[in-house]
Design a protein around this motif. Structure first.
Motif, PDB file in Angstrom:
ATOM      1  N   ASP A 607       0.825  -1.216   0.000  1.00 19.77           N
ATOM      2  CA  ASP A 607       0.000   0.000   0.000  1.00 19.77           C
ATOM      3  C   ASP A 607       0.856   1.261   0.000  1.00 19.77           C
ATOM      4  O   ASP A 607       1.928   1.270   0.601  1.00 19.77           O
ATOM      5  N   HIS A 608       0.334   2.299  -0.604  1.00 14.54           N
ATOM      6  CA  HIS A 608       0.966   3.606  -0.495  1.00 14.54           C
ATOM      7  C   HIS A 608      -0.095   4.660  -0.212  1.00 14.54           C
ATOM      8  O   HIS A 608      -0.876   5.004  -1.094  1.00 14.54           O
ATOM      9  N   PRO A 609      -0.152   5.149   1.035  1.00 10.53           N
ATOM     10  CA  PRO A 609      -1.083   6.232   1.353  1.00 10.53           C
ATOM     11  C   PRO A 609      -0.533   7.547   0.812  1.00 10.53           C
ATOM     12  O   PRO A 609       0.398   8.109   1.379  1.00 10.53           O
ATOM     13  N   CYS A 661       4.312   9.538  -0.162  1.00 13.01           N
ATOM     14  CA  CYS A 661       3.682   8.421   0.508  1.00 13.01           C
ATOM     15  C   CYS A 661       3.780   8.695   2.002  1.00 13.01           C
ATOM     16  O   CYS A 661       4.833   9.086   2.499  1.00 13.01           O
ATOM     17  N   ASN A 663       3.486   6.497   4.337  1.00 14.11           N
ATOM     18  CA  ASN A 663       4.261   5.486   5.041  1.00 14.11           C
ATOM     19  C   ASN A 663       5.647   6.129   5.086  1.00 14.11           C
ATOM     20  O   ASN A 663       6.366   6.159   4.087  1.00 14.11           O
ATOM     21  N   HIS A 666       8.721   4.837   3.533  1.00 12.68           N
ATOM     22  CA  HIS A 666       8.805   4.949   2.080  1.00 12.68           C
ATOM     23  C   HIS A 666       9.234   6.358   1.673  1.00 12.68           C
ATOM     24  O   HIS A 666      10.066   6.528   0.788  1.00 12.68           O
ATOM     25  N   MET A 671      10.236   8.057  -1.713  1.00 13.07           N
ATOM     26  CA  MET A 671       8.919   8.041  -2.361  1.00 13.07           C
ATOM     27  C   MET A 671       8.227   9.383  -2.122  1.00 13.07           C
ATOM     28  O   MET A 671       7.284   9.498  -1.349  1.00 13.07           O
TER      29      MET A 671
END
Ligand code: C2O
Ligand code: CU
Length: 695
Positions: A607-609, A661, A663, A666, A671
């Motif tokens: 997942d990438h919020p 992201c 997270n 990440h 990211m």
């Protein structure tokens, strides 16, 4: 589903690699069979191997076919046109070349004598057309795996030419070597090289590979070092199909003045004058804080508590927050997550301000224009700072006050060595609320993990708001749990019943909030077999300023993916945006007033919020299905593997805005990208030689 297909294709290729190594060895040793009987048997074994290897490749192929069925080309085109052909080519050669030869060998050795095979049989067994396809199957599987871990997306010839050339070179080299051996195999004196010589040759080959790999590693380490100092105006501009914008320093070049006046971010402030309606002081300091269980966290705090104090205000108020750094060595900032404040108040070290070092202060001033649930956190060394406790809740009540008589915030975090807690409760928190009371329960997930499961048992409820935006006519829900992404917020509302209500975090009875008329009573068992709440068709539609059929000024695409590679000198499993990491990730360029549409695709395995600063995006569609319920505005959108979201926003808040992201692991690993407005410049720098490290 995408993740499973992704995984099973990967496992198929891995299995193909391992088993084809065995098959390749058998093929290559065929010539040394001590007797015709053994040759006969081994030919049979190789035929069996061919079938097994083909079945495994078919499994991988099936995975890709299923992807084609359900997903957009971006998910599978490299698999279909690159991975599979590389592995399928040698296997085709096995069927077309090796198998007929094996059949012939079997016929010729059908007498099964125990004498050593005749030279002509040995010659046949050593034919490159028989042996090389088996050995190339391993190379093909390895090449396919290489492209799985280093995806050729977006496709650039430069990225594939070397691996493809290597693949062809190995094929040619194997062919030549086996051709030579085949010629010798006909000699009466042909024999296997002594063991020692074979070992030496193998060691030499391994050494050569190591040297080449070492050189590659060295070059990659050197070329991926992050710049000592850079500014956020340097980046790879993407104009999203709209007109090219001037006024920026592209790729580190000089600022051009073509766009007319340039606005430094330092001028994009909230109201600098006027008496604030609310004043807060947040002092960042290290402290040992006790949780409800009695266990202690060595935390980085605001005002000595974890989480930091709740900042509560009313819509329209002028708010002034003074940040004081007492002893956080690496510096601190305050970012108002989800609150779309003017750029200078956004609190990103190196983009909108310098990190506040020990002994220093910084004052933020903004109008609280949105209502709802937000949180604040440091945006200097965010990964470490947020993990250690530099965050808190920010709540903006509507002008007319809250409709609910009771307002409870459940801000969850995972503390090092301790685990989950809601606020400072690492045990069940108890609240007493009289039956009939209207309750608002605000869920905030601050953890670096992806999404957290929250189950409200004992009462039907509504999801009143997502990411600080009220939903339109939300319906009553039961047997539904909520998955709140890292950084995301959900507001739940319900009418307090006579019986206990339990908010469970993680689905069990250990962490949660028990609400009952007297704060006592047993914890009801969290409902099982609940389904995850999905905003796509929840509530009723309402007018939105733009939609699926609007003409957008710019359209961007972000493909999130995984990649094995070097970042800042070290080899890692990376989380990429359009194949890149910060600062090579795209820089989306907009002009104030633009309507922008963005497609976010997650091709990766986790997942990438995704969190865009300074703006809320309207979710238009998810996986091709238009959002049919309430307008769904988000600032932190959980994009799961295989998901495609189309979102839109109005470029109405000039500045330089992070888009990363949430997270934070990440984000810290690159990211992260940013949204850049025409004509906006920043005097701030980030990088190892500066004080600023936003992630
Ligand atoms: Cu909540 Cu860029 O952060
Ligand atoms: Cu991520």
């Amino acid at each position: 589903m995408y993740f499973q297909l992704f995984l099973f294709e990967l496992l198929g290729l891995l299995l193909l690699l391992v088993l084809s190594l065995f098959a390749g060895r058998t093929a290559s040793n065929l010539v040394f069979a001590p007797s015709a009987t053994v040759l006969h048997k081994r030919s049979w074994r190789l035929m069996l191997w061919s079938v097994i290897l083909t079945l495994i490749l078919a499994e991988a192929f099936l995975c890709v076919l299923l992807m084609i069925e359900d997903y957009d080309a971006v998910f599978w085109k490299d698999r279909l046109f690159l991975h599979l052909p590389l592995a399928a080519l040698p296997l085709t050669a096995v069927w077309a070349g090796s198998l007929p030869k094996l059949l012939k060998l079997r016929r010729k050795t059908a007498s099964r004598t125990e004498v050593p095979p005749r030279p002509d049989l040995r010659g046949m067994a050593a034919e490159p057309g028989l042996v090389v396809p088996f050995r190339m199957t391993s190379v093909g599987a390895a090449a396919a795996l290489y492209f799985t871990f280093v995806p050729a997306l977006p496709f650039r010839w430069a990225d594939v030419i070397v691996p493809l050339a290597l693949y062809a070179a190995v094929w040619a080299a194997l062919w030549t070597a086996h051709e030579r051996r085949c010629l010798k195999a006909g000699d009466a004196s042909f024999a296997r090289r002594p063991r020692g010589v074979r070992a030496l040759r193998a060691a030499a080959a391994a050494g050569a590979v190591l040297v080449v790999a070492g050189l590659g590693v060295f070059a990659a380490q050197a070329s991926t070092r992050l710049p000592a100092s850079m500014d956020m105006m340097a980046g790879v501009p993407d104009y999203g199909g709209g007109p090219v914008l001037a006024g920026h320093a592209h790729g580190g070049g000089a600022v051009t003045a073509a766009a007319g006046a340039l606005t430094p971010v330092t001028e994009l402030t909230g109201p600098r004058t006027g008496t604030p309606d609310r004043r807060f002081t947040l002092t960042a300091e290290q402290a040992a804080v006790r949780l409800s269980s009695g266990r202690t966290v060595q935390a980085w705090t605001f005002n000595g508590s974890i989480p930091g104090p709740e900042l509560r205000m009313r819509e329209g108020e002028l708010v002034e927050v003074t940040l004081v750094n007492k002893d956080i060595e690496g510096g601190v900032t305050l970012h108002w997550h989800g609150l779309d404040v003017p750029n200078a108040e956004d609190g990103v070290a190196g983009a909108t301000q310098n990190a506040v070092l020990p002994g220093q202060t910084h004052t933020y001033r903004f109008l609280a224009e949105q209502t709802g649930t937000f949180w604040y956190h440091t945006h200097q060394h965010s990964l470490e700072g947020v993990q250690k406790g530099l965050f808190g809740t920010l709540i903006v009540e509507p002008k007319e006050g809250l409709a609910e008589a009771r307002d409870i915030t459940a801000i969850t975090h995972v503390w090092d060595d301790i685990g989950f807690a809601i606020g400072d409760h690492d045990t069940v928190q108890r609240e007493s609320i009289a039956p009939g009371t209207q309750v608002r329960l605000r869920l905030i997930n601050t953890d670096n993990w992806v999404r957290q499961k929250y189950t409200l048992t004992g009462v039907p409820f509504r999801v009143a708001a997502i990411d600080g935006v009220e939903l339109n006519e939300p319906g009553l829900l039961t047997d539904t749990h909520l998955e709140v992404t890292t950084g995301g917020r959900y507001d739940l509302t319900f009418t307090m019943p006579e019986t206990p209500v339990f908010l469970s975090v993680l689905g069990g009875k250990k962490i949660g909030i028990l609400i009952s008329p007297d704060g006592q009573g047993d914890i009801p068992a969290p409902a099982k077999n609940t389904k995850a709440f999905d905003p796509v068709n929840y509530g009723k539609p309402a007018a939105t300023p733009f939609g699926l059929n609007t003409d957008y000024d710019r359209e961007f695409t972000v493909v999130l993916d995984n990649k094995l590679g070097f970042y800042n000198g070290s080899l890692d499993f990376q989380y990429t945006m359009n194949g890149k990491l910060f600062p090579d990730s795209p820089m989306f360029m907009v002009r104030e007033g633009d309507l922008v549409r963005t497609t976010i695709i997650n091709r990766g395995a986790v997942d990438h919020p995704m969190h865009l600063h300074g703006h809320h995006v309207l979710v238009l569609s998810k996986n091709g299905k238009p959002v049919t319920g309430t307008p769904w505005w988000s600032d932190t959108l959980d994009v799961q593997p295989g998901d495609t979201y189309v979102v839109a926003f109005a470029a109405n808040n000039p500045g330089i805005w992070m888009d990363h992201c949430h997270n934070l692991d990440h984000a810290a690993a690159g990211m992260s990208m940013h949204l850049m407005y025409e004509g906006v410049v920043t005097p701030f720098k980030m990088g190892i030689e500066t004080v600023n490290h936003p992630e």
